[in-house]
Each structure stands twice: as structure tokens, then as C-alpha cells.
Design an enzyme around this catalytic site. Sequence first.
Site, PDB file in Angstrom:
ATOM      1  N   CYS A  70       0.829  -1.209   0.000  1.00  0.00           N
ATOM      2  CA  CYS A  70       0.000   0.000   0.000  1.00  0.00           C
ATOM      3  C   CYS A  70       0.863   1.259   0.000  1.00  0.00           C
ATOM      4  O   CYS A  70       2.084   1.211   0.131  1.00  0.00           O
ATOM      5  CB  CYS A  70      -0.920  -0.009   1.210  1.00  0.00           C
ATOM      6  SG  CYS A  70      -0.031   0.173   2.776  1.00  0.00           S
ATOM      7  N   ALA A  73       3.018   1.764   3.014  1.00  0.00           N
ATOM      8  CA  ALA A  73       4.207   0.909   2.981  1.00  0.00           C
ATOM      9  C   ALA A  73       5.316   1.563   2.160  1.00  0.00           C
ATOM     10  O   ALA A  73       6.495   1.515   2.527  1.00  0.00           O
ATOM     11  CB  ALA A  73       3.864  -0.463   2.394  1.00  0.00           C
ATOM     12  N   ARG A 104      12.077  -5.249   6.273  1.00  0.00           N
ATOM     13  CA  ARG A 104      12.772  -5.137   5.001  1.00  0.00           C
ATOM     14  C   ARG A 104      14.273  -5.361   5.152  1.00  0.00           C
ATOM     15  O   ARG A 104      15.011  -5.322   4.198  1.00  0.00           O
ATOM     16  CB  ARG A 104      12.463  -3.741   4.470  1.00  0.00           C
ATOM     17  CG  ARG A 104      12.837  -3.451   3.080  1.00  0.00           C
ATOM     18  CD  ARG A 104      11.888  -2.402   2.585  1.00  0.00           C
ATOM     19  NE  ARG A 104      12.407  -1.583   1.524  1.00  0.00           N
ATOM     20  CZ  ARG A 104      12.988  -0.411   1.704  1.00  0.00           C
ATOM     21  NH1 ARG A 104      13.167   0.079   2.897  1.00  0.00           N
ATOM     22  NH2 ARG A 104      13.389   0.292   0.672  1.00  0.00           N
ATOM     23  N   HIS A 204       5.974   6.398  -2.369  1.00  0.00           N
ATOM     24  CA  HIS A 204       7.324   6.890  -2.674  1.00  0.00           C
ATOM     25  C   HIS A 204       7.248   8.373  -3.033  1.00  0.00           C
ATOM     26  O   HIS A 204       8.034   9.178  -2.564  1.00  0.00           O
ATOM     27  CB  HIS A 204       7.929   6.167  -3.886  1.00  0.00           C
ATOM     28  CG  HIS A 204       8.051   4.682  -3.743  1.00  0.00           C
ATOM     29  ND1 HIS A 204       7.940   3.827  -4.809  1.00  0.00           N
ATOM     30  CD2 HIS A 204       8.280   3.899  -2.664  1.00  0.00           C
ATOM     31  CE1 HIS A 204       8.090   2.585  -4.395  1.00  0.00           C
ATOM     32  NE2 HIS A 204       8.297   2.595  -3.097  1.00  0.00           N
TER      33      HIS A 204
END
Length: 551
Positions: A70, A73, A104, A204
Site C-alpha cells: 500500500c 508501505a 525489510r 514513494h
Amino acid sequence: MTETARSQTAPIEGPDPEKVKAELIAKYPPKVARKRAKQIIVNRLEPGDKVPEINANVRTVPGLMSQRGCCYAGCKGVVLGPTRDIVNITHGPIGCGFYSWLTRRNQTDPDTTPDGHNFMTYCFSTDMQEKEIIFGGEKKLKQAIQEAYDNFKPKAIAVFATCPVGLIGDDIHAVCREMKDALGINVFGFSCEGYKGVSQSAGHHIANNQIFKHVVGLDDTIGAGEFRVNLLGEYNIGGDAFEIERIFEKCGITTVATFSGNSSIDAFANSHTADLNLIMCHRSINYVAEMMEKKFGVPWIKINFIGAEATAKSLRKIAAYFDDPALTERVEAVIAEELPAVQAARDAIRPRTEGKRAMLFVGGSRAHHYQELFRELGMRTLSAGYEFAHRDDYEGRKVLPGVKVDADSRNIEELDVCQDPDRYRPRKTPAELAALSAKGLEFKDYQGMMPEMPEGSLVIDDISQFETDLMIEKYRPDIFCAGIKEKYMIQKHGIPMKQLHSYDYGGPYAGFKGAVNFYREIDRMVNSRVWGYLKAPWQTNPELAATYAWE
Ligand code: CFM
């Protein structure tokens, strides 16, 4: 096209890709099939060496099991997560914070001075409850910021909005402004509600915007170092950034900031003083490079440190840019010193990996970059695709002017950036830039994944689980690369599976030492017969078999 790319263009062996494509969409309802047909492309060069058009960055059809994550995230987990000294508070229910906490494997090297903070081992969340969902969560957010400040005295606090925050309308930015004034430290927020955009890619963009607005440019000190660069889109998964930093140091290249692996907020604040931006992951960070160039005059080039040859090529590009004989000499000396060990490892392993076939379905850049490492092992990429990348990451940035901006992308703010009246400083004259371009150094460009993929390979955007299963059945690749959600279903097919997000506890895979690590790992995986011996229960008990559409 490069030498290596050309050597890939012999048609791939195996079933006819057009027929496989037809089968992949045959069982879908007509509307879904039409949509997926534009996202599943047989990679064949069209006249003028043009790759075919692919549809990307569009909504996933509800019901298809996607690999995607999403918006939250992408913003908190991906771009801001790896920075050690910002307290990242997730404003939302506890699960969002917990499941984006270090999963991650982004590593960091905290400085050990008393104010050298490392908050990455903590998970900060407002832990919203029913009460806040009904009556609003701003008060609780304010308390959380205060509590984080009292306990940790950080230099900065960032707040991330999750889905319910957007739904109930908490104004996180107003709270951040208020707390910034009250505490006297940098406090800023991200409206990165999970539902924004079609994937983590939207996150992002939001992360890039806010970090540019609130942090980049706050410290104008020009630090030491003759050749000062930023490494953008390198998140230090499994220690990749450490290996790149090691190589840079040997070459005499100074890293001003890495966005955002092994990074600190002070480095971001100072990053606009660098003389060149190097883009590793184009998808997640190209916005910062574009904005930094417009506002401060820092040019950017695309580099790739995945693959030993790619690493050598990228170092040579940096040397070409600075155009300094001493640097060029040092870079060549480092390459000459590092490559023999890589070559020796490759020579020993390649007879066992030559001709094996890989499939790669990863986020927005690794499905491309890791094809380099497989090529070095003599392996071919049968099929690849991104979870959430855009057309430029597939076909190259030349398609950008023709990309349609749909309602989902229009939702994400585009910052209006202009030249800084005092601090804009072109690093090269137009004539110098033109001379470098004439020598083959490409500025502001990325050719994308498809031009380098074999003729007839299938390029699949946002692959579904159904399609993954069918691709494995049809091609039986020697290795499949994806993420944790796909891992076990792939292994149940008897195929080795390598996670290219978290690296399965391995790495680093970047740079020269990383390449050797990867060769060894892949050798071990493709030559182990263990997965072939494994029988899933439904293979011996047919009554347990799921009825797949193609059976
Ligand atoms: Fe860039 Fe990444 Fe990737 Fe990515 Fe990601 Fe990632 Fe990825 Mo997972 S920033 S696009 S959003 S290289 S977390 S470190 S591995 S999907 S291919």
C-alpha cells in the site's frame, strides 16, 4: 544496445509465449482479460528497435491476488524507514506500525557519539483505538509526539497517516506544525494513507515530496571531499550500501547522503550541496533527483551497482562525469584490484549455472537490476515484471511525455519547484554537459528493463498468483525470484525461490563482494535437488487438489 543486452536477444526456448499469454488470460472475464492483456506483453522489438507498450501503474482488479503493498508501505516502510535518527510515528492502528517495522532488513551503522541516535530498533505508533476513530485522534497524536520527544530527544519526528486517519479527517499537518513550534525540532507529516494511489509507488512520491519540502536544503555547509555525490534509491537492504560505500571510499568518492539506507537526517539536509546525484532505484526516488536538479542545479545519472560488470560501468560513469585524470586512474585501479576475485568465483561457478533460467517478479527496480547478475552466471531471464513500476521503468524515460495521467496519479501532489534564487548553482556549463553527452554519458535518462530482456520473453506487470502458478507450470524455471508472500507457493511447485526484497537473511549482493555472494547463493540454489523431491499433499492425494482453471 549493449553487448550483454544483444547476447540476450536470441529467442528463449520453451512454449510459445503468445500461446502462454492467451492461456494466462483465457479464464478471466472479458473485461479483466482485456485489461490484463495490456499488462502481459511478449517482448519483441518493433521497427526502429522500439519495445512494445505495456500498461502499468494501474489499479489491480479486485479478486486477483496481487504482490502489491500500500501507499503507507511505500512512504514509511520504504523511503523513510531506513533513516536511523528520525522518530517515525505511525498514526493509526498498531498493525500498520508493527508490520512495517524492520521487515525489510534495512541495515544501518549508527554513530556511537552520545547524540548519535538509532531509532530503527523501535516501533512508534499512536495505537489508535475505537475511541479515536470515533472522536478523532489528533489529541493522541500530539501526546505521542510529546512522549517521543520527552523520552528520546530526537532531532526530528515524522508522522505517517494510515487509512483510518484519512477517513476520519485528522489534520496531521496542523498537529505537526503546532508541535514543531512547541518543541523546536523538525516535525513533519506524510498524508500517505494506504488507499492512496494504486500501490506503494504513490507512497514513494509522497515521501519524496515531503522530505524535499521539509528537510533537503536546510544545511548549506559544503563538506570535505573533491568528488561529492548522493546515492539515491539505495536502501541498504542486507548491507548493500555498506559495500557501495566501501568501493566509493577506495575510489576517493565522497557520499554526501544516501537516500535512505544507512542515512541520517543531517545528511539529507545537506544533500543539495553534492555535485552529482546517482540514481540506483529509479522508481522510488527519481522525484527527489528531478526536484534537486531544478532547484539547486545538481545533475543526475542512472547507475546500477547490482552486478560486477554493472558496478565497474557505473564507477566509470562517475569518473567520466567528474572528468579528473587522478579519479579516473583510481577508479580503474580499484576495478582492476576487485575484479579478479569476482572473475575467479564466476569461473568456478558458471559451468554449473550456464543455461539455467530465471524468473523475476519484484517491486520496481530489482526485477531489472538482478538480470545483470544472472547474465554474469550465464543464466537467462525467461520472464520478469514489476509489482508497481511505471511505463518508464519498463520502456525507458522516452515514453514519459506520452504517459496518461489518470485520476489515481492526479491524486498525488506534484510539487511546483523552481530555481532557488540564491542557491541554484549549475555544476557544469551547458557546453560541458553536451560534451559529456556526446561521449556517451546519459543525463536524466533510464532505458528501462524491456530493451535488455530476451526476444520473446514475457513481461508481466503486477502479476497475480494465478498467473504465477501457470507460468511455473508452463516454463519450469530453475529459480524464481519474488517476495515472502510468494515464497512458499513457489517452493511447493518444487522450484527454488530466492527473495529479492529481504534477501532471505543473505546479502549484500551489490558491488563486487556482493556479486560473489550472489553467485554462491544461486549456485547452491539451482543445483540443489531438494525442492524437486518435495511433494505437496495434493500431488499424492488428488482429492486435496485445488481446481485450477487450466486443469
Ligand atoms: Fe526500489 Fe527498493 Fe525496488 Fe522499491 Fe520495495 Fe525494496 Fe523492491 Mo521490496 S525501493 S522499487 S518499494 S529497489 S521494498 S529496497 S525490494 S519492492 S524492487
